[in-house]
Design a protein around this motif. Sequence first.
Motif, PDB file in Angstrom:
ATOM      1  N   ASN A 123       0.810  -1.213   0.000  1.00 43.00           N
ATOM      2  CA  ASN A 123       0.000   0.000   0.000  1.00 43.00           C
ATOM      3  C   ASN A 123       0.844   1.263   0.000  1.00 43.00           C
ATOM      4  O   ASN A 123       0.476   2.247  -0.653  1.00 43.00           O
ATOM      5  N   VAL A 124       1.962   1.253   0.687  1.00 46.11           N
ATOM      6  CA  VAL A 124       2.860   2.414   0.640  1.00 46.11           C
ATOM      7  C   VAL A 124       3.458   2.545  -0.761  1.00 46.11           C
ATOM      8  O   VAL A 124       3.521   3.644  -1.324  1.00 46.11           O
ATOM      9  N   ALA A 125       3.859   1.408  -1.348  1.00 45.45           N
ATOM     10  CA  ALA A 125       4.407   1.448  -2.707  1.00 45.45           C
ATOM     11  C   ALA A 125       3.359   1.924  -3.707  1.00 45.45           C
ATOM     12  O   ALA A 125       3.668   2.687  -4.626  1.00 45.45           O
ATOM     13  N   GLY A 126       2.100   1.487  -3.533  1.00 45.82           N
ATOM     14  CA  GLY A 126       1.037   1.921  -4.429  1.00 45.82           C
ATOM     15  C   GLY A 126       0.814   3.421  -4.367  1.00 45.82           C
ATOM     16  O   GLY A 126       0.669   4.086  -5.411  1.00 45.82           O
ATOM     17  N   LEU A 127       0.788   3.975  -3.158  1.00 41.39           N
ATOM     18  CA  LEU A 127       0.606   5.420  -3.004  1.00 41.39           C
ATOM     19  C   LEU A 127       1.777   6.193  -3.598  1.00 41.39           C
ATOM     20  O   LEU A 127       1.585   7.175  -4.330  1.00 41.39           O
ATOM     21  N   LEU A 128       2.994   5.749  -3.306  1.00 41.68           N
ATOM     22  CA  LEU A 128       4.174   6.425  -3.854  1.00 41.68           C
ATOM     23  C   LEU A 128       4.222   6.322  -5.372  1.00 41.68           C
ATOM     24  O   LEU A 128       4.638   7.264  -6.051  1.00 41.68           O
ATOM     25  N   ALA A 129       3.770   5.183  -5.907  1.00 45.34           N
ATOM     26  CA  ALA A 129       3.751   5.021  -7.359  1.00 45.34           C
ATOM     27  C   ALA A 129       2.835   6.049  -8.016  1.00 45.34           C
ATOM     28  O   ALA A 129       3.168   6.603  -9.069  1.00 45.34           O
ATOM     29  N   ILE A 130       1.696   6.297  -7.403  1.00 39.29           N
ATOM     30  CA  ILE A 130       0.766   7.290  -7.945  1.00 39.29           C
ATOM     31  C   ILE A 130       1.388   8.687  -7.901  1.00 39.29           C
ATOM     32  O   ILE A 130       1.261   9.477  -8.856  1.00 39.29           O
ATOM     33  N   VAL A 131       2.074   9.011  -6.811  1.00 39.67           N
ATOM     34  CA  VAL A 131       2.713  10.328  -6.686  1.00 39.67           C
ATOM     35  C   VAL A 131       3.803  10.500  -7.749  1.00 39.67           C
ATOM     36  O   VAL A 131       3.875  11.537  -8.423  1.00 39.67           O
ATOM     37  N   VAL A 132       4.649   9.475  -7.922  1.00 40.03           N
ATOM     38  CA  VAL A 132       5.727   9.563  -8.910  1.00 40.03           C
ATOM     39  C   VAL A 132       5.155   9.580 -10.325  1.00 40.03           C
ATOM     40  O   VAL A 132       5.652  10.306 -11.202  1.00 40.03           O
ATOM     41  N   LEU A 133       4.108   8.797 -10.556  1.00 40.94           N
ATOM     42  CA  LEU A 133       3.458   8.802 -11.872  1.00 40.94           C
ATOM     43  C   LEU A 133       2.896  10.186 -12.187  1.00 40.94           C
ATOM     44  O   LEU A 133       3.061  10.702 -13.302  1.00 40.94           O
ATOM     45  N   PHE A 134       2.232  10.781 -11.217  1.00 41.83           N
ATOM     46  CA  PHE A 134       1.703  12.135 -11.430  1.00 41.83           C
ATOM     47  C   PHE A 134       2.837  13.098 -11.781  1.00 41.83           C
ATOM     48  O   PHE A 134       2.710  13.913 -12.706  1.00 41.83           O
ATOM     49  N   LYS A 135       3.952  13.003 -11.068  1.00 40.05           N
ATOM     50  CA  LYS A 135       5.086  13.897 -11.326  1.00 40.05           C
ATOM     51  C   LYS A 135       5.635  13.693 -12.729  1.00 40.05           C
ATOM     52  O   LYS A 135       5.911  14.655 -13.450  1.00 40.05           O
ATOM     53  N   LEU A 136       5.784  12.435 -13.147  1.00 40.99           N
ATOM     54  CA  LEU A 136       6.341  12.142 -14.470  1.00 40.99           C
ATOM     55  C   LEU A 136       5.435  12.658 -15.580  1.00 40.99           C
ATOM     56  O   LEU A 136       5.905  13.345 -16.511  1.00 40.99           O
ATOM     57  N   VAL A 137       4.148  12.352 -15.515  1.00 44.04           N
ATOM     58  CA  VAL A 137       3.218  12.772 -16.569  1.00 44.04           C
ATOM     59  C   VAL A 137       3.030  14.283 -16.531  1.00 44.04           C
ATOM     60  O   VAL A 137       2.891  14.935 -17.572  1.00 44.04           O
ATOM     61  N   ARG A 138       3.051  14.858 -15.346  1.00 40.95           N
ATOM     62  CA  ARG A 138       2.929  16.317 -15.228  1.00 40.95           C
ATOM     63  C   ARG A 138       4.075  17.022 -15.938  1.00 40.95           C
ATOM     64  O   ARG A 138       3.864  17.990 -16.658  1.00 40.95           O
ATOM     65  N   GLU A 139       5.294  16.528 -15.735  1.00 35.71           N
ATOM     66  CA  GLU A 139       6.448  17.151 -16.380  1.00 35.71           C
ATOM     67  C   GLU A 139       6.399  17.001 -17.893  1.00 35.71           C
ATOM     68  O   GLU A 139       6.881  17.870 -18.623  1.00 35.71           O
ATOM     69  N   GLU A 140       5.808  15.918 -18.368  1.00 33.32           N
ATOM     70  CA  GLU A 140       5.783  15.655 -19.796  1.00 33.32           C
ATOM     71  C   GLU A 140       4.607  16.332 -20.493  1.00 33.32           C
ATOM     72  O   GLU A 140       4.738  16.863 -21.599  1.00 33.32           O
ATOM     73  N   PHE A 141       3.422  16.324 -19.836  1.00 35.36           N
ATOM     74  CA  PHE A 141       2.205  16.775 -20.524  1.00 35.36           C
ATOM     75  C   PHE A 141       1.351  17.767 -19.735  1.00 35.36           C
ATOM     76  O   PHE A 141       0.360  18.259 -20.267  1.00 35.36           O
ATOM     77  N   GLY A 142       1.684  18.050 -18.481  1.00 37.58           N
ATOM     78  CA  GLY A 142       0.916  19.033 -17.742  1.00 37.58           C
ATOM     79  C   GLY A 142       0.016  18.429 -16.675  1.00 37.58           C
ATOM     80  O   GLY A 142      -0.203  17.217 -16.606  1.00 37.58           O
ATOM     81  N   ASP A 143      -0.540  19.328 -15.847  1.00 34.79           N
ATOM     82  CA  ASP A 143      -1.303  18.915 -14.671  1.00 34.79           C
ATOM     83  C   ASP A 143      -2.573  18.144 -14.999  1.00 34.79           C
ATOM     84  O   ASP A 143      -2.867  17.116 -14.392  1.00 34.79           O
TER      85      ASP A 143
END
Length: 393
Positions: A123-143
């Motif tokens: 569950n901690v890995a799942g939450l962190l994965a969502i945060v890192v995924l948001f950061k990656l896609v945000r940097e590439e394509f926006g919020d």
Amino acid sequence: MARDSMGMEMRCPNWKYHAWLPCFWAISIFLCSRAVVALGLVFSQKYLPIATDVWSAGPFWYHQLLQWDSEWYFRIATEGYRYNGDPTIQQNVVFYPLYPMLARGLAAISGLTPADALLLVSNVAGLLAIVVLFKLVREEFGDQLALVTTALLSFFPASVFLSAGYTEPLELLLMVSFFLALKRKRYLSAALLAGLAVADRSAGIVLLPVLVREMWLNRDHKPLFPALIPCVLLATSGIWLFMIYLWYSFGDPLVFSKGQTAFHLGVTQVTRLVAALKFEPFTQLILNDWNPWGQASWLTLLFIVLIFVGWSRLPFSWTLFAMGVLLLPYLTLSGGPAGFTSMGRFNLVSFPLFVVLADFGMRARWLLVGVIGLFSASLFMNAALFARRIWIG
């Protein structure tokens, strides 16, 4: 300034001055999806029967998230690896070591039970994965596209495994972190993350061609091999270190692969590969039912379409990765009796597919709402069925 789907500039004045707010919404979306999972567990416990002889990891309602493969990981975390020399009998040597070993270490350090440690790591890995995924896609394509992507992945029917005692949450975290390191041209860090990913599950090996390609494209007229060789060794370290351990402990470095036959009703790897190359799994598609097996068939077709659509919309490394994630289980597993039944779970880590789907959703908001609603209902159903040890993938 922020970017909408696939790079279009747009103004988001509130988010510009509150950069933390979109990340907060991403986390909130994921937590809402976990509430759907929890409701499914509570519903199943109250209304659905379960056999009295089913293995249970613990007395609490959330221990229902430890089913099927979770039992094998529990045994590894508590007893270590066991192998009696007979590859026709199901044994735990086919499961990769990183996830259960992390849980074992956590249990030893914290005093948690192994069952609780397995769930906490997931569950901690799942939450962190969502945060890192948001950061990656945000940097590439926006919020906005990043938020829609996290919403689609969070409510995806197979995302119940982001909370269950499975390797997918940790794998998703390592894979997305790999692409974030690759974006910053930190190749040694990316190679380390790839090595950890392949120590978690076999899908991690698909990161290797992505790493090699990116290093080749960005070699800047410098000698490539002195930098490439240590990165390749590091990126594959998870699998060859596991093989060395198996060789030392059981006398056969390939027992993790040979043992898969017992989990596929005696169908060998060669037979499964030949069947896949002959496209035989497509003759077993179930398209007339929305049960978990039918879902897997429809989702497999959707994944194939999204890969082709994403070819011209995503960075090529993302498309190459998505192709690898789909092809690996297709070539090694789908030619057996299971067919496409687990493809939804296997492709849960294929985040580029959700980026492409989010792009479509941004263009048709009514369709996006409908898809997320359908995903949510299926997620609730999958959580309830999984809790009763009914196979969902």
